[in-house]
Scaffold this motif. Structure first.
Motif, mmCIF file in Angstrom:
data_model
loop_
_atom_site.group_PDB
_atom_site.id
_atom_site.type_symbol
_atom_site.label_atom_id
_atom_site.label_comp_id
_atom_site.label_asym_id
_atom_site.label_seq_id
_atom_site.Cartn_x
_atom_site.Cartn_y
_atom_site.Cartn_z
ATOM 1 N N GLU A 103 24.119 20.744 95.089
ATOM 2 C CA GLU A 103 25.538 21.097 95.212
ATOM 3 C C GLU A 103 26.303 20.018 95.972
ATOM 4 O O GLU A 103 27.447 19.679 95.624
ATOM 5 N N THR A 158 15.232 35.037 82.019
ATOM 6 C CA THR A 158 15.868 33.941 81.289
ATOM 7 C C THR A 158 16.682 34.531 80.147
ATOM 8 O O THR A 158 16.162 35.280 79.317
ATOM 9 N N ASN A 164 23.641 26.178 78.261
ATOM 10 C CA ASN A 164 23.042 25.089 79.026
ATOM 11 C C ASN A 164 22.615 23.968 78.081
ATOM 12 O O ASN A 164 21.524 24.003 77.504
ATOM 13 N N ARG A 181 16.498 20.684 96.637
ATOM 14 C CA ARG A 181 17.090 21.936 97.089
ATOM 15 C C ARG A 181 18.435 22.156 96.398
ATOM 16 O O ARG A 181 19.171 21.205 96.102
ATOM 17 N N ALA A 182 18.751 23.427 96.172
ATOM 18 C CA ALA A 182 20.021 23.759 95.523
ATOM 19 C C ALA A 182 21.195 23.240 96.348
ATOM 20 O O ALA A 182 22.191 22.753 95.798
ATOM 21 N N SER A 189 17.794 34.245 86.159
ATOM 22 C CA SER A 189 17.397 35.254 87.141
ATOM 23 C C SER A 189 18.270 36.499 86.983
ATOM 24 O O SER A 189 19.501 36.390 86.935
ATOM 25 N N GLN A 244 23.710 40.877 85.165
ATOM 26 C CA GLN A 244 23.236 39.500 85.266
ATOM 27 C C GLN A 244 24.334 38.526 84.884
ATOM 28 O O GLN A 244 24.574 37.535 85.571
ATOM 29 N N GLY A 251 24.545 28.804 85.579
ATOM 30 C CA GLY A 251 24.051 28.705 86.950
ATOM 31 C C GLY A 251 22.707 29.388 87.072
ATOM 32 O O GLY A 251 22.016 29.625 86.078
ATOM 33 N N LYS A 252 22.358 29.758 88.303
ATOM 34 C CA LYS A 252 21.066 30.391 88.551
ATOM 35 C C LYS A 252 20.911 31.696 87.777
ATOM 36 O O LYS A 252 19.801 32.091 87.408
ATOM 37 N N HIS A 253 22.033 32.385 87.558
ATOM 38 C CA HIS A 253 21.979 33.668 86.865
ATOM 39 C C HIS A 253 21.472 33.521 85.427
ATOM 40 O O HIS A 253 21.076 34.508 84.816
ATOM 41 N N CYS A 254 21.483 32.303 84.886
ATOM 42 C CA CYS A 254 20.979 32.096 83.523
ATOM 43 C C CYS A 254 19.470 32.357 83.426
ATOM 44 O O CYS A 254 18.945 32.606 82.339
#
Length: 491
Positions: free
Chosen positions: A243, A215, A223, A238-239, A212, A15, A207-210
């Protein structure tokens, strides 16, 4: 290699390598797990124990004597042809330590590795989990014929008797997918051991990995709280749009160009943040034109256990255990309050719906927030067909406040969310859940589970009951106050 990586730490490293580093070198920095985390762990333990019934005669490896002793005990069980299955076998190879849910000995003497999950499907992250186990076990000399994952069958219906173990689980063969994964695992292990030998944590951007697939327990360290006007607080942004704004150097909603493409709701939210003023549509008044007293304000509390407990339930079906209803008979009148809380381990569903029908009577609109209550009513109608007509009549009286709030209001303090827990502090700031022992639905479920499944003394039972009743009552009173505030802003 003196350092060991366990399976769970390997998966954490997949992760995020920084998460792995902090788990090993600075575990004290992790957020304290709350009661819901422990509840999920207990659910996993319960599912794992249930799955063992698929493999009668299996022997569990206990680790009371330490990991090295457990590894030796596992080796002995593998060598003993009389042992049909091994539970929690422990293996180590090249510094990687894994504990296997089930090793099942086939008739030909080869083995089937089975990982047990409480999910209802195979998820991408499960492949790394099963893959690292397969790698270590096979390199310890165990002849693996197949690598499988046992997950819950969502369509299984419990008949109220004993579980049909072969139907409650689905076993998926992942052998080929795991074989294709081996080069990636080799690369990942090198990266993880390299990172763990570093003098400080790697610099990994959040990022999203934080969040998924889970948590991260170090989320708050990486963060920092976003400013109130951050573009991330636009509803359903939307992502790709976020961005694009980031590439333009735009972080504040106040700086979003007028010609940047946003949905109507997002543009409305942006305007509110830019002006600092809430917005109410000119059509808000018409949304309430059919609402006249008596008005009922209703809320349910449920749990959704993985392992179904009562007849007719499927895995993860919601089991309702509490309701609250506030009634306003006349405009401005002091509201009446009715409530139900199941207090023993018997099936609460029939008493839940019969008492609710009595409290709601046969006329008057019923205000809810989301479709959740209607869905639970449909469940109850399926379980108790004799109540179906009354439930259908109740559903016809429902008035969902959520679409009204979403389509006809916005407040900068919503921070992009239309959840009642976001809307309420913005529009009815005097209604707060701060300091309440039970302050959200998840905590309510955990508290009720304690009443049902743990031995608690009378004083503790009384305290938990009081906290549950106070929370659910607060929910419906809050709904009533929110309705009042919205109607005031239609004038």
């Amino acid at each position: 290699m003196s350092m060991r990586i366990t399976k769970s730490k390997f998966v954490a490293g997949v992760q995020c390598l920084k998460r792995l580093y902090l788990q090993v070198h600075a575990p004290e920095l992790a957020a304290e797990p709350d009661a819901s985390v422990y509840a999920i762990m207990e659910q996993g333990r319960e599912v794992g124990m249930l799955a063992r019934q698929l493999f009668p005669g299996g022997v569990e490896v206990v680790s009371d004597g330490g990991l090295d002793q457990a590894i030796r005990a596992t080796r002995e069980l593998v060598a003993n042809p009389e042992v049909p299955a091994i539970f929690e076998g422990v293996f180590e190879h090249d510094g990687v330590l894994v504990r296997v849910d089930v090793l099942h000995r086939r008739r030909d003497g080869r083995w089937r590795l089975v990982e047990v999950k409480s999910s209802t499907s195979v998820k991408v992250e499960h492949l790394d989990d099963v893959g690292i186990q397969s790698r270590v076990v096979s390199r310890c000399g165990v002849d693996l014929a197949s690598v499988c994952l046992a997950h819950i069958n969502r369509n299984y219906v419990f008949d109220g008797g004993s579980f049909d173990i072969r139907r409650i689980f689905k076993i998926r063969n992942l052998t080929r997918r795991v074989q294709r994964l081996q080069p990636k695992l080799t690369f990942q292990l090198r990266a993880e051991f390299t990172v763990l030998s570093m003098p400080k944590a790697p610099d990994v951007a959040p990022g999203k990995h934080c969040m998924s697939p889970v948590t991260c327990e170090f989320f708050d360290r990486c963060n920092l709280p976003l400013p109130d006007d951050h573009v991330g607080y636009l509803p359903r942004l939307r992502a790709s749009a976020e961005e694009e704004l980031e590439e333009m150097g735009v972080e504040s909603i106040r700086d979003i160009p007028d010609d940047f493409e946003l949905t109507e709701i997002q543009r409305r939210a942006a305007t509110c943040v830019q002006t600092g003023e809430p917005w109410y549509s000119a059509e808000l008044a018409t949304q309430f034109s059919g609402l006249r007293c008596p008005l009922f304000f209703m809320d349910f509390e449920t749990i959704n256990p993985c392992v179904p407990r009562l007849e007719g339930m499927r895995p993860y079906d919601h089991l309702p255990f509490q309701w609250s209803v506030h009634v306003q008979r006349e405009p401005g009148a002091e509201p009446e309050h009715y409530e139900f809380l199941a207090l023993d381990a018997t099936d609460p569903r029939r008493e839940f719906i019969s008492s609710l029908c009595a409290a709601l009577g046969e006329s008057g609109r019923i205000v809810v927030y989301s479709s959740f209550e209607s869905q639970r009513l449909s469940d109850l109608a399926t379980w108790f067909p004799e109540f179906a007509d009354r439930i259908t009549a109740i559903q016809a009286r429902l008035f969902d406040l959520l679409p009204v709030v979403r389509e006809h209001t916005y407040h900068p303090a919503y921070a992009g969310s239309y959840s009642i827990k976001s809307v309420l502090p913005a529009l009815v700031p005097e209604m707060t859940y701060d300091g309440m022992e039970v302050a959200n639905g998840q905590a309510a479920g955990v508290a009720w589970e304690r009443l049902m499944r743990e031995r608690v003394d009378q004083a503790e039972r009384g305290r938990i009951q009081k906290a549950l009743l106070k929370y659910c009552g607060q929910d419906t009173l809050a709904l009533l106050r929110l309705h009042e505030v919205l109607r005031l802003n239609t004038r």
